[in-house]
Write a protein that holds these residues in place. Structure first.
Motif, PDB file in Angstrom:
ATOM      1  N   HIS A  28      20.278  37.916  85.589  1.00 17.66           N
ATOM      2  CA  HIS A  28      20.441  39.053  85.354  1.00 17.66           C
ATOM      3  C   HIS A  28      19.596  39.323  84.179  1.00 17.66           C
ATOM      4  CE1 HIS A  28      23.577  38.073  88.302  1.00 17.66           C
ATOM      5  NE2 HIS A  28      23.178  39.181  88.942  1.00 17.66           N
ATOM      6  N   GLY A  29      19.255  38.491  83.373  1.00 19.80           N
ATOM      7  CA  GLY A  29      18.748  39.046  81.972  1.00 19.80           C
ATOM      8  C   GLY A  29      19.610  38.837  81.145  1.00 19.80           C
ATOM      9  N   TRP A  30      20.777  38.161  81.048  1.00 22.31           N
ATOM     10  CA  TRP A  30      21.754  37.887  79.994  1.00 22.31           C
ATOM     11  C   TRP A  30      20.608  36.743  78.814  1.00 22.31           C
ATOM     12  CZ3 TRP A  30      27.651  37.659  80.033  1.00 22.31           C
ATOM     13  CH2 TRP A  30      28.045  38.608  80.296  1.00 22.31           C
ATOM     14  N   ALA A  31      21.006  37.170  77.699  1.00 23.91           N
ATOM     15  CA  ALA A  31      20.617  36.777  76.732  1.00 23.91           C
ATOM     16  C   ALA A  31      21.170  35.694  74.981  1.00 23.91           C
ATOM     17  CB  ALA A  31      19.121  37.576  75.722  1.00 23.91           C
ATOM     18  N   TYR A  32      20.696  35.346  75.134  1.00 28.80           N
ATOM     19  CA  TYR A  32      21.378  34.733  73.878  1.00 28.80           C
ATOM     20  C   TYR A  32      20.668  33.473  73.169  1.00 28.80           C
ATOM     21  CZ  TYR A  32      24.867  33.569  78.086  1.00 28.80           C
ATOM     22  OH  TYR A  32      25.478  33.887  78.717  1.00 28.80           O
ATOM     23  N   GLU A  33      21.163  34.004  71.534  1.00 23.68           N
ATOM     24  CA  GLU A  33      20.608  33.148  70.984  1.00 23.68           C
ATOM     25  C   GLU A  33      20.142  31.598  70.045  1.00 23.68           C
ATOM     26  OE1 GLU A  33      19.511  35.193  68.524  1.00 23.68           O
ATOM     27  OE2 GLU A  33      20.757  37.416  68.061  1.00 23.68           O
ATOM     28  N   LEU A  34      19.719  31.422  69.860  1.00 21.63           N
ATOM     29  CA  LEU A  34      19.387  29.905  70.001  1.00 21.63           C
ATOM     30  C   LEU A  34      20.764  29.036  69.197  1.00 21.63           C
ATOM     31  CD1 LEU A  34      15.779  29.996  68.289  1.00 21.63           C
ATOM     32  CD2 LEU A  34      16.279  30.568  70.611  1.00 21.63           C
ATOM     33  N   ASP A  35      21.472  30.015  68.368  1.00 22.03           N
ATOM     34  CA  ASP A  35      22.855  28.737  67.972  1.00 22.03           C
ATOM     35  C   ASP A  35      23.812  29.272  68.443  1.00 22.03           C
ATOM     36  OD1 ASP A  35      23.540  31.749  67.669  1.00 22.03           O
ATOM     37  OD2 ASP A  35      24.015  31.366  65.091  1.00 22.03           O
ATOM     38  N   GLY A  36      23.596  30.089  70.164  1.00 27.58           N
ATOM     39  CA  GLY A  36      24.114  30.166  71.799  1.00 27.58           C
ATOM     40  C   GLY A  36      24.870  31.379  71.381  1.00 27.58           C
ATOM     41  N   ARG A  37      25.049  31.857  70.587  1.00 22.90           N
ATOM     42  CA  ARG A  37      25.715  33.523  70.223  1.00 22.90           C
ATOM     43  C   ARG A  37      24.946  33.954  71.999  1.00 22.90           C
ATOM     44  NH1 ARG A  37      24.858  36.283  64.968  1.00 22.90           N
ATOM     45  NH2 ARG A  37      23.499  34.502  65.399  1.00 22.90           N
ATOM     46  N   LEU A  38      26.081  35.040  72.456  1.00 20.76           N
ATOM     47  CA  LEU A  38      25.724  35.898  73.409  1.00 20.76           C
ATOM     48  C   LEU A  38      24.568  37.186  72.362  1.00 20.76           C
ATOM     49  CD1 LEU A  38      25.465  37.073  76.622  1.00 20.76           C
ATOM     50  CD2 LEU A  38      27.113  37.815  75.919  1.00 20.76           C
ATOM     51  N   LYS A  39      23.593  37.793  73.256  1.00 22.02           N
ATOM     52  CA  LYS A  39      23.143  38.542  72.083  1.00 22.02           C
ATOM     53  C   LYS A  39      22.359  39.496  72.728  1.00 22.02           C
ATOM     54  CE  LYS A  39      18.196  39.125  70.022  1.00 22.02           C
ATOM     55  NZ  LYS A  39      17.072  37.967  70.077  1.00 22.02           N
ATOM     56  N   GLY A  53      29.661  33.511  73.998  1.00 19.04           N
ATOM     57  CA  GLY A  53      28.783  32.217  74.269  1.00 19.04           C
ATOM     58  C   GLY A  53      27.680  30.978  74.901  1.00 19.04           C
ATOM     59  N   LEU A  54      27.537  31.015  74.885  1.00 15.43           N
ATOM     60  CA  LEU A  54      27.502  29.127  75.678  1.00 15.43           C
ATOM     61  C   LEU A  54      28.137  28.198  75.205  1.00 15.43           C
ATOM     62  CD1 LEU A  54      23.546  28.842  75.193  1.00 15.43           C
ATOM     63  CD2 LEU A  54      24.446  29.726  77.303  1.00 15.43           C
ATOM     64  N   ARG A  55      28.639  27.574  75.924  1.00 14.04           N
ATOM     65  CA  ARG A  55      29.601  26.734  75.975  1.00 14.04           C
ATOM     66  C   ARG A  55      29.066  25.305  75.117  1.00 14.04           C
ATOM     67  NH1 ARG A  55      31.844  21.923  77.666  1.00 14.04           N
ATOM     68  NH2 ARG A  55      29.954  22.298  79.841  1.00 14.04           N
ATOM     69  N   GLU A  56      29.222  25.081  73.777  1.00 11.13           N
ATOM     70  CA  GLU A  56      28.642  24.249  73.060  1.00 11.13           C
ATOM     71  C   GLU A  56      29.084  22.592  73.560  1.00 11.13           C
ATOM     72  OE1 GLU A  56      27.764  23.699  68.715  1.00 11.13           O
ATOM     73  OE2 GLU A  56      28.784  25.236  68.653  1.00 11.13           O
ATOM     74  N   ILE A  57      28.337  21.624  73.605  1.00 10.87           N
ATOM     75  CA  ILE A  57      28.686  20.035  73.967  1.00 10.87           C
ATOM     76  C   ILE A  57      28.600  19.362  72.492  1.00 10.87           C
ATOM     77  CG2 ILE A  57      27.976  18.456  75.199  1.00 10.87           C
ATOM     78  CD1 ILE A  57      27.484  20.408  77.310  1.00 10.87           C
ATOM     79  N   GLU A  58      29.850  18.312  72.732  1.00 10.39           N
ATOM     80  CA  GLU A  58      29.407  17.054  71.339  1.00 10.39           C
ATOM     81  C   GLU A  58      28.027  16.651  70.728  1.00 10.39           C
ATOM     82  OE1 GLU A  58      33.086  14.284  70.372  1.00 10.39           O
ATOM     83  OE2 GLU A  58      33.357  15.285  71.878  1.00 10.39           O
ATOM     84  N   LEU A  59      27.894  16.641  70.229  1.00 11.07           N
ATOM     85  CA  LEU A  59      26.282  16.113  69.617  1.00 11.07           C
ATOM     86  C   LEU A  59      26.380  15.230  68.654  1.00 11.07           C
ATOM     87  CD1 LEU A  59      22.402  18.153  69.884  1.00 11.07           C
ATOM     88  CD2 LEU A  59      23.870  16.565  67.883  1.00 11.07           C
ATOM     89  N   GLU A  60      25.709  13.943  68.575  1.00 13.28           N
ATOM     90  CA  GLU A  60      25.087  13.134  67.309  1.00 13.28           C
ATOM     91  C   GLU A  60      23.944  12.836  67.617  1.00 13.28           C
ATOM     92  OE1 GLU A  60      27.308   9.112  65.086  1.00 13.28           O
ATOM     93  OE2 GLU A  60      28.297  10.677  67.247  1.00 13.28           O
ATOM     94  N   VAL A  61      23.504  12.782  66.223  1.00 14.26           N
ATOM     95  CA  VAL A  61      21.853  12.768  65.845  1.00 14.26           C
ATOM     96  C   VAL A  61      22.270  10.619  65.142  1.00 14.26           C
ATOM     97  CG1 VAL A  61      19.514  12.488  64.889  1.00 14.26           C
ATOM     98  CG2 VAL A  61      20.821  14.257  65.866  1.00 14.26           C
ATOM     99  N   PHE A  62      21.350  10.397  66.182  1.00 14.18           N
ATOM    100  CA  PHE A  62      22.088   8.589  65.766  1.00 14.18           C
ATOM    101  C   PHE A  62      20.885   8.131  65.291  1.00 14.18           C
ATOM    102  CE2 PHE A  62      22.270   4.364  66.999  1.00 14.18           C
ATOM    103  CZ  PHE A  62      23.440   3.586  65.511  1.00 14.18           C
TER     104      PHE A  62
END
Length: 410
Positions: A114-125, A142-151
């Protein structure tokens, strides 16, 4: 910290060498039961750190990489601010999957439904026909954020924080002092090498993990490794379940020309590495289902994910430093030939085990001390899903009930 060798390994715990009573593996029914797989997915897979990609796979704003789990899709996305985030790859409107594979969406993530658009940080645009949604609060959608770790450059995600979690909470804490042994490889600078294909095995995901956790099968199962490498059979592990083993290129040339050429080239191509690392293949496993392999020419990960009770997906990612020298290209080609064959052998072996586990009357045999990491993995499954400790398979439709009863009795 010095490179790993068989004499000094920086304080890690050797595999136990004695046991009072034979330790046996999981019952055969646990490798083919769909109801148990649902529990394992919820309690083991979703609550554990899963490798998605490398940070250099999402180098520019808008670059994305999608990790597919059995029922969950995870979107790794670099924002305009340079931050790498992870989101549930699901539109907040009607649940459509947003993106597939890997690529770049320079301005926004747009739902194809349906064309819902989200910013690259997850916010609904933006929402088409926004006025048709009375009381719409875009700030809460906004998109549901998931835990992330860069190792060390690799991007790990965790879909659900485990309940009653004990032990280390981060990837870095899980690896502990072992992380020191990864530093000489400069993993953060590596980039994906464009070969290596994912595979689907006709085997339960635990069969694949069991196979990856022990070197006992190498002499017969991987004759190429046996010809070209002195393989450490028992290995070593830390208190959090990260286990490793060392294989060293033999001085005696292999009878196979591909392996023999690799033995000859590897010690000479990477002069910047310490001499020992040029001759060493270092294998690590991270619970519950990840392998990280370190070679003189490249690094790969090996991840086993469930697809169904008797099917699993084996994901590969292969990375290396940018190096266009002819001898490096040749060395990596040889590595690909060698380990491609090993992957096929592991698939063949694992599928034969899956077939054998269906045999009437099969009972799990004793485990060797060489299979210590496998014992710990089975212990993890039993602790997460107590029903897996039952010798007899519960009646259809009763696995969750029996598991709940066992949890209540603890």
């Amino acid at each position: 910290m010095a490179p790993l060798d068989t004499a000094t390994r920086g304080g890690e715990t050797p595999m136990p060498t004695t046991t009072d009573d034979p330790v046996r593996g999981l019952p055969a029914w646990t490798y083919r039961n769909a109801e148990l797989l649902d529990l394992e997915y919820q309690r083991v897979i979703l609550g554990s750190w899963q490798i998605a990609c490398h940070a250099n796979d999402v180098r520019q704003p808008g670059d994305y990489f999608v990790l597919e789990l059995m029922r969950d899709s995870v979107l790794v996305l670099r924002g305009d601010d340079g931050v790498v985030r992870a989101f549930a790859n699901v539109c907040r409107h009607r649940g459509s999957k947003l993106l597939d594979g890997t690529g770049n969406c320079p301005k926004a993530v747009v739902c194809p439904y349906h064309g819902w658009a989200y910013e690259l940080d997850g916010r609904l645009k933006g929402v088409p026909s926004e006025r048709s949604f009375p009381g719409l609060d875009k700030a809460t959608l906004g998109l549901r954020e998931i835990e992330l770790e860069v190792f060390f450059g690799f991007v790990f995600v965790r879909v659900a924080r485990p309940e009653d979690h004990q032990g280390p909470d981060s990837v870095a804490e899980t690896w502990g002092d072992f992380a020191e042994h990864l530093k000489p490889y400069r993993l953060e600078e590596m980039e994906r090498i464009e070969f290596g294909d994912d595979m689907v095995w006709d085997a339960n995901w635990k069969v694949g993990v069991d196979n990856n956790l022990e070197n006992y099968h190498i002499p017969l199962g991987h004759p190429g490794y046996h010809r070209m490498l002195d393989n450490q059979m028992e290995g070593f592990e830390n208190a959090h379940g990260v286990a490793g083993s060392i294989s060293t290129l033999k001085q005696r040339p292999s009878s196979n020309w591909v392996e023999r050429m690799y033995q000859k080239l590897a010690p000479t191509v990477l002069a910047a590495y310490p001499e020992q690392l040029r001759k060493q293949w270092l294998f690590f496993t991270m619970p519950p289902n990840i392998g990280l392999d370190f070679y003189p020419d490249c690094v790969d990960y090996f991840q086993i994910l469930p697809l169904g009770p008797t099917r699993c997906q084996v994901r590969y990612g292969i990375y290396g430093h940018k190096d266009e020298r002819r001898e490096m290209r040749l060395l990596r080609y040889l590595n690909y030939r060698i380990n491609g064959k090993v992957g096929e052998e592991d698939r063949w072996l694992s599928e034969r085990v899956q077939q054998g586990l269906a045999s009437h009357g099969y009972d799990p045999g004793p485990l060797s001390r060489i299979e210590s990491s496998l014992r710990l993995f089975h212990q993890q499954i039993r602790e997460a899903c107590p029903v897996a400790s039952l010798d007899e398979e519960p009646l259809p439709g009763t696995v969750r009930q029996r598991d709940a009863e066992l949890l209540a009795a603890e």
